[in-house]
Design an enzyme around this catalytic site. Structure first.
Site, short mmCIF file in Angstrom:
data_model
loop_
_atom_site.label_atom_id
_atom_site.label_comp_id
_atom_site.label_asym_id
_atom_site.label_seq_id
_atom_site.Cartn_x
_atom_site.Cartn_y
_atom_site.Cartn_z
CB ALA A 33 -30.51 -6.63 -15.48
CG ASN A 34 -27.78 -2.15 -13.40
OD1 ASN A 34 -28.49 -2.07 -12.21
ND2 ASN A 34 -28.16 -1.40 -14.32
NE ARG A 35 -23.58 -7.94 -8.48
CZ ARG A 35 -24.03 -9.07 -8.61
NH1 ARG A 35 -24.98 -9.59 -7.97
NH2 ARG A 35 -23.08 -9.95 -9.28
CB ALA A 99 -28.37 1.64 -12.10
#
Ligand code: CTP
Ligand code: CA
Length: 230
Positions: A33-35, A99
């Site tokens: 995943a990402n932030r 994102a």
């Protein structure tokens, strides 16, 4: 108390928005995943709804309430997101604030991966479909106004210019997501709006604002553009 009627400059317009991160499975219990918090995309959805638009929000996993009056489609992976975006067309305007994970695991495990004592599991990454580029390059079904984001940690404007050209979208909202800015997960954003002006690219740098203010400003720009073309 009677409130004065609110201006609804986007009444009758259908706006498709992506938001949040995507989760790419490694096995049934793990993911990449990402932030991204989804806050900027959700704020744009709420501002567009307030401006009278019919809003469809395709969101990855986030910890936010669905904005009221907005149709929200919840997805996990980039491939699911693309599918829901395609199923939501046609639209007058599309805004890609998600994102999206650039890679997914090609050899994701059907069962939980186990430690074997003989080193790391070899994860093979493959590139995800580019949702923004795919929709920008559609023929008849392409929304008349396609807006992307460019999340960068260096060479912000140069990279955003290159992205505008490469993706085939109409506008790019460029933002610096270096850790020091606190943009990822935070409440503020400093953005630069790149728009095409004939063969030139116009760059409009906005002061630091809350994500709600960025959303309101972007929706106002969209409303004045839509007014001019229709
Ligand atoms: N985007 C997308 N699908 C992807 C990757 C990105 O729709 N698979 C969209 C994002 O929602 C954003 C824009 O493309 O609107 C730019 O995303 P960004 O991550 O900044 O650009 P990339 O093309 O993925 O390039 P890189 O991450 O290498 O800078
Ligand atoms: Ca990317």
């Amino acid at each position: 108390l009677l409130r004065p009627p609110q201006p609804r400059p986007l009444a009758g317009k259908r706006i498709l928005i992506t938001a949040g991160p995507t989760h790419e499975p490694i096995d049934p219990v793990r993911y990449i995943a990402n932030r991204s918090s989804g806050k900027q995309g959700f704020a744009i959805a709420a501002a567009a709804q307030a401006a009278g638009a019919d809003v469809i929000l395709v969101s990855g996993p986030v910890d936010l309430d669905d904005p009221s009056g907005v149709t929200v489609k919840h997805v996990e992976s980039a491939r699911d997101m693309l599918q829901q975006v395609e199923a939501s067309l046609p639209a007058d305007i599309a805004i890609f604030a998600a994102a999206v994970a650039d890679w997914r695991v090609a050899n994701a495990g059907e069962q939980k991966l186990k430690k074997t004592g003989s080193g790391m599991p070899p994860l093979q990454l493959v590139e995800n479909p580019d949702i923004l580029a795919t929709i920008s390059k559609l023929g008849e079904k392409r929304p008349p106004l396609v807006i992307g984001f460019a999340a960068e940690t260096e060479h912000l404007i140069d990279n955003a210019r290159a992205k505008l050209a490469r993706k085939g979208c109409d506008w790019i909202v460029a933002n610096d997501v270096s850790p020091a800015t606190g943009v990822m997960g935070g409440d503020r954003n400093t953005v630069h709006l790149l728009t095409r002006d004939g063969a030139d690219i116009n760059v409009d740098s906005w002061p630091v604002m809350t994500k709600e203010q960025v959303a309101t400003e972007l929706v106002a720009r969209i409303a004045s553009t839509v007014e001019k073309v229709s």
